[in-house]
Design a protein around this motif. Structure first.
Motif, mmCIF file in Angstrom:
data_model
loop_
_atom_site.group_PDB
_atom_site.id
_atom_site.type_symbol
_atom_site.label_atom_id
_atom_site.label_comp_id
_atom_site.label_asym_id
_atom_site.label_seq_id
_atom_site.Cartn_x
_atom_site.Cartn_y
_atom_site.Cartn_z
ATOM 1 N N CYS A 199 -13.559 35.389 55.464
ATOM 2 C CA CYS A 199 -13.786 36.606 54.682
ATOM 3 C C CYS A 199 -15.095 37.259 55.102
ATOM 4 C CB CYS A 199 -13.816 36.264 53.190
ATOM 5 S SG CYS A 199 -14.210 37.659 52.127
ATOM 6 N N TRP A 214 -8.700 35.187 44.031
ATOM 7 C CA TRP A 214 -8.516 34.174 45.075
ATOM 8 C C TRP A 214 -7.427 33.179 44.685
ATOM 9 C CZ3 TRP A 214 -11.642 37.140 47.582
ATOM 10 C CH2 TRP A 214 -12.029 36.846 48.888
ATOM 11 N N ARG A 232 -6.277 41.531 53.940
ATOM 12 C CA ARG A 232 -6.484 41.858 52.525
ATOM 13 C C ARG A 232 -7.812 42.587 52.399
ATOM 14 N NH1 ARG A 232 -3.173 40.380 48.598
ATOM 15 N NH2 ARG A 232 -1.646 38.741 49.068
ATOM 16 N N LYS A 260 -9.897 30.962 53.375
ATOM 17 C CA LYS A 260 -9.615 32.041 54.321
ATOM 18 C C LYS A 260 -10.925 32.681 54.791
ATOM 19 C CE LYS A 260 -5.081 31.909 53.823
ATOM 20 N NZ LYS A 260 -4.189 31.490 54.926
ATOM 21 N N GLU A 316 -9.751 37.480 57.691
ATOM 22 C CA GLU A 316 -8.478 37.882 57.079
ATOM 23 C C GLU A 316 -8.698 38.759 55.851
ATOM 24 O OE1 GLU A 316 -4.630 35.788 54.864
ATOM 25 O OE2 GLU A 316 -5.600 34.769 56.563
ATOM 26 N N VAL A 317 -9.827 38.531 55.168
ATOM 27 C CA VAL A 317 -10.130 39.258 53.938
ATOM 28 C C VAL A 317 -11.441 40.025 54.135
ATOM 29 C CG1 VAL A 317 -10.466 39.086 51.441
ATOM 30 C CG2 VAL A 317 -9.080 37.364 52.639
ATOM 31 N N LEU A 324 -6.109 32.246 48.501
ATOM 32 C CA LEU A 324 -7.010 32.615 49.587
ATOM 33 C C LEU A 324 -8.089 31.565 49.873
ATOM 34 C CD1 LEU A 324 -7.544 36.409 48.765
ATOM 35 C CD2 LEU A 324 -6.021 35.392 50.472
#
Length: 276
Positions: free
Chosen positions: A102, A92, A163, A100, A129-130, A97
């Motif tokens: 997740c 991270w 990601r 973000k 996003e992750v 990140l």
């Protein structure tokens, strides 16, 4: 390989200043402690050798894993447990990140790892996003995979960043004597294949964090204060390859996942037929 498979791990530790142990397939399986595991840990304690459990498991915090193993009769402290999910924190930081959104595929402890790393956990159906694929358990499988795939397709379509993070790259693990199950790495292969029809050659791929990547081994060697260490594992692709990459000796425990002919370039230092 320099030793026959009939030799025990306990007979191989002389001359080493630290011992690193895989969990599933070496110390435990789904049925409990494996034969000789308690005795081997007692031998390490008596000899006052630093030792650590290196597990690609990302479904339990170190303290949760230690409590579970204590119920199997294994005396392991949380400080002796190094999990692949602990590598989320430096990941991270490296990729900026923090905060973000997740999605986490795994049980509650997997989500706690992500929160400790700085991620904001959301549902797989939300616009994340992750995606952290931590484990094969802890969620309704088909519904969650479908929701995550739908979100990923939508982000691919509009060119939004994605990601994919895989703390546990293991494909299979031993669930008991002579029985095996798929784990997070196998699910990652499926998701990657499912992204190709939408993204083609540019389809995102998972970043693996656990063994055989070097970070877990380097952390264990740092804690041990020596590089004269022996890794005990049951999988060539993770435990043994990771030890070779870290420049330390290794033992392949017979009866685990890896069987058959071994490429000399991938061979462990020893093969053991038992722990003690």
């Amino acid at each position: 390989m320099s030793t026959p498979a009939g030799r025990a791990v306990a007979a191989l530790i002389d001359g080493y200043e630290a011992v690193l142990l895989d969990a599933y397939g070496v110390l435990v399986d789904a049925g409990g402690a494996r034969p000789g595991a308690c005795e081997l840990l007692s031998i390490l304690q008596r000899r006052k050798l630093p030792w650590f459990v290196l597990t690609n498991g990302a479904s339990r915090l170190p303290e949760t894993a230690a409590r579970r193993w204590a119920g199997m009769g294994l005396d392991i402290s949380p400080q002796q447990v190094i999990t692949s999910a602990e590598l989320l924190r430096p990941y991270w930081r490296e990729h900026a990140l923090a905060g973000k959104p997740c999605a986490v595929l795994g049980p509650e402890d997997s989500a706690r790892y992500v929160e400790r790393a700085g991620g904001r956990v959301v549902a797989a159906s939300e616009d994340f996003e992750v995606l952290v694929l931590a484990d094969e358990t802890g969620y309704p499988f088909l519904e969650t995979i479908d929701a995550a795939l739908t979100t990923l397709y939508a982000r691919i379509e509009r060119g939004a960043p994605i990601r994919l993070v895989l703390p546990n790259p293991d494909l299979v693990y031993p669930t008991g004597p002579g029985s095996f199950g798929v784990t997070a790495g196998a699910i990652a292969v499926m998701i990657e294949a499912a992204l190709v029809p939408r993204a083609g050659d540019d389809a995102p791929r998972f970043a693996p964090l656990g063994k055989p990547q070097p970070a877990m081994f380097e952390e264990a060697l740092r804690r041990a204060g020596t590089r004269n260490a022996l890794m005990v594992g049951d999988q060539l692709a993770t435990d043994i390859r990771g030890a070779r990459n870290a420049g330390i000796d290794s033992v392949l425990v017979a009866g685990g996942v890896s069987l058959g002919e071994i490429d000399p370039e991938e061979a462990p230092t020893y093969v053991a037929g038992a722990l003690v």
